[in-house]
Design an enzyme around this catalytic site. Structure first.
Site, mmCIF file in Angstrom:
data_model
loop_
_atom_site.group_PDB
_atom_site.id
_atom_site.type_symbol
_atom_site.label_atom_id
_atom_site.label_comp_id
_atom_site.label_asym_id
_atom_site.label_seq_id
_atom_site.Cartn_x
_atom_site.Cartn_y
_atom_site.Cartn_z
ATOM 1 N N SER A 139 2.296 10.621 -0.289
ATOM 2 C CA SER A 139 2.519 9.229 -0.658
ATOM 3 C C SER A 139 3.452 9.112 -1.859
ATOM 4 C CB SER A 139 1.172 8.550 -0.926
ATOM 5 O OG SER A 139 1.323 7.168 -1.117
ATOM 6 N N ASP B 110 6.976 3.215 -1.929
ATOM 7 C CA ASP B 110 6.701 4.581 -2.350
ATOM 8 C C ASP B 110 7.180 5.532 -1.250
ATOM 9 O OD1 ASP B 110 4.824 3.930 -0.432
ATOM 10 O OD2 ASP B 110 3.152 4.903 -1.455
ATOM 11 N N ASP C 153 5.846 7.104 1.327
ATOM 12 C CA ASP C 153 5.481 7.012 2.743
ATOM 13 C C ASP C 153 5.401 5.580 3.247
ATOM 14 O OD1 ASP C 153 3.145 6.410 1.328
ATOM 15 O OD2 ASP C 153 1.834 7.280 2.843
ATOM 16 N N ASP D 189 3.521 2.976 2.421
ATOM 17 C CA ASP D 189 2.313 2.158 2.512
ATOM 18 C C ASP D 189 2.209 1.212 1.311
ATOM 19 O OD1 ASP D 189 1.581 4.081 0.622
ATOM 20 O OD2 ASP D 189 -0.314 4.605 1.595
#
Length: 465
Positions: A89, A243, A245, A247
């Protein structure tokens, strides 16, 4: 042995190794089960994905490889089956992680504990040689982007003369947006979706690169300083930042200033509460989320329920179990991370980016969407506390903080949260990953509130070292 934190397994690659990925794959895999496996753009993700696939297949599972995708796209692909995302992440480039899904929802704490127990036992869970699973490529990114576009057109489309059926093909026509993808997986989805919705988009740091050369993967006011300067001349109606990834979502105004994450949450939550046909629309959030969310959701005819940090999916399930026929969970979110329950059960920064853009377009500008939200001064403070003293210190604070603030309403289910009649609040909770106790506070007199609470916390920590 503790593998899972608040968002899957995550840490330095000296800990999150191919050996661990293989073990987790063998622990999670079941004969005949289908697992979708995706990864982010980190340098170590291909090797970890290969090890994970080997573990799953040797346990008898069937693997469908989706390659580099945003975590929301991987979650989308797990509807009706299971999945694994290799991602850290927003962590630094030398970290990586493992996140498990089933039917579009992250594994709950019981399922994670089962995996931990199996890995800790180090027992072989190999299927018979003739029951090992196979793997093949599964294209999912185009289908995911199509689904996001269709959802936003219908859920957030502006009803106007733009289309005869009242739902425009391009509801964001004329909106100027810049997206800072942070060299992460948002590069593969958010600019493309926004353009298809009609916006004029300029993407920066939009080449996937596991070294994150443009900025650090975690979008904060500090790491987004260059992006803020880029936006400052007012060329764009808003800025959006992800960020690693995709999410998480950070929203910036046309002047480049970040909009507080709780204000963004309150705006989107109020939309869902007001738009719901249910008599009792519910928004699930976390104890560290502002009272401004409660205020806006109540004004929109809904109510707010809280669940521990990192467990939105568990909170949704809890509220659905409690629900009567007039109740609907319309939205779930913690700061920066949103679950659009009508679209799916996962945190989705790409949908959030599109939803916020549609709300800005409808309101006229970012100032207009913020205007109904009361934004009190907010502070977050980390106070030193050794891990082995956290439990005793928090037990002491369950008594000491209510004694220090006798007029506050007290909740102790997820730390100690105090709410005051003027909508001020504070939350004290132990960090799950670092030797700190976190203090969150929001008040017109926030400095005084923090100072008084800090003194109580420091005394409790000192007494229980």
């Amino acid at each position: 042995m503790t593998l899972f934190g608040t968002a899957g397994i995550r840490g330095p690659v000296e800990e999150v190794t191919p050996r661990l990925a293989l073990s987790v794959g063998q622990a999670a895999g079941e004969p005949g089960e289908t697992f979708v496996v995706g990864r982010d753009g980190r340098e170590t993700s291909p090797a970890l994905a290969a090890a994970m696939e080997a573990g799953l297949e040797s346990a008898g599972a069937v693997v469908r490889r989706v390659g580099q995708v945003p975590t929301p796209a991987l979650a989308f692909a797990t509807r009706g089956r299971r999945g694994v995302m290799l991602t850290a992440s927003h962590n630094p480039p030398a970290d990586n992680g493992i996140k498990l899904f089933v039917n579009g929802v992250e594994y709950d704490s019981d399922a994670e504990q089962t995996i931990e127990d199996r890995v800790a036992s180090d027992g072989s869970r190999l299927a018979r040689w003739d029951e090992w699973g196979d793997s093949e490529r599964l294209p999912v990114l185009d289908r995911y982007r199509d689904a996001v576009v269709a959802y936003v057109r219908n859920q957030f489309g502006i009803r106007s003369e733009k289309a005869e059926d009242g739902i425009p093909d391009a509801p964001l026509t004329g909106l100027r947006i810049s997206v800072d993808c942070g060299n992460g997986m948002g590069s593969l989805a958010t600019p493309q979706v926004l353009e298809r919705l009609g916006a004029s988009v300029v993407a920066v740091n939009a080449t996937v690169d596991g070294h994150f050369p443009g900025r650090e993967s975690k979008p904060t006011p500090e790491t987004l300083s260059e992006f803020s300067e880029f936006l400052a001349d007012g060329t764009f109606d808003l800025g959006l930042a992800h960020d690693g990834d995709a999410d998480r979502l950070v929203v910036l105004g046309s002047d480049g200033d970040p909009i507080h994450e709780d204000t963004v949450l309150a705006v989107v939550a109020a939309h869902y509460a007001a738009d719901s046909d249910a008599a009792d629309p519910v928004v699930v959030t976390t104890p560290n989320a502002s009272a401004r969310i409660d205020e806006r959701v109540r004004a929109a005819g809904g109510r707010v329920e809280r669940v521990r940090l990192g467990a939105l999916h568990e909170g949704i399930a809890r509220e659905r179990d409690r629900a009567g026929e007039d109740t609907e969970v319309v939205f779930a979110a913690e700061p920066w991370k949103h679950i659009h329950t009508a679209f799916g059960g996962w945190i989705d920064g790409v949908v959030s980016a599109s939803a916020v853009a549609a709300l800005v377009d409808e309101a006229g500008d970012t100032d207009a969407i913020r205007k109904p939200v009361t934004e009190r001064p907010y502070r977050k403070v980390s106070l030193d506390c050794p891990d082995d003293a956290k439990s005793e210190a928090m037990a002491a604070l369950e008594i000491a903080l209510p004694d220090a603030f006798p007029r506050a309403a007290v909740e102790t289910e997820y730390g100690v949260r105090l709410e005051f009649e003027d909508a001020s609040w504070l939350l004290v909770r132990p960090s799950g990953t670092e030797p700190y106790i976190r203090l969150y506070a929001e008040s017109e007199t926030v400095d005084e509130l923090v100072a008084e609470a800090r003194a109580v916390i420091e005394t409790a920590v000192a007494d229980n070292r």
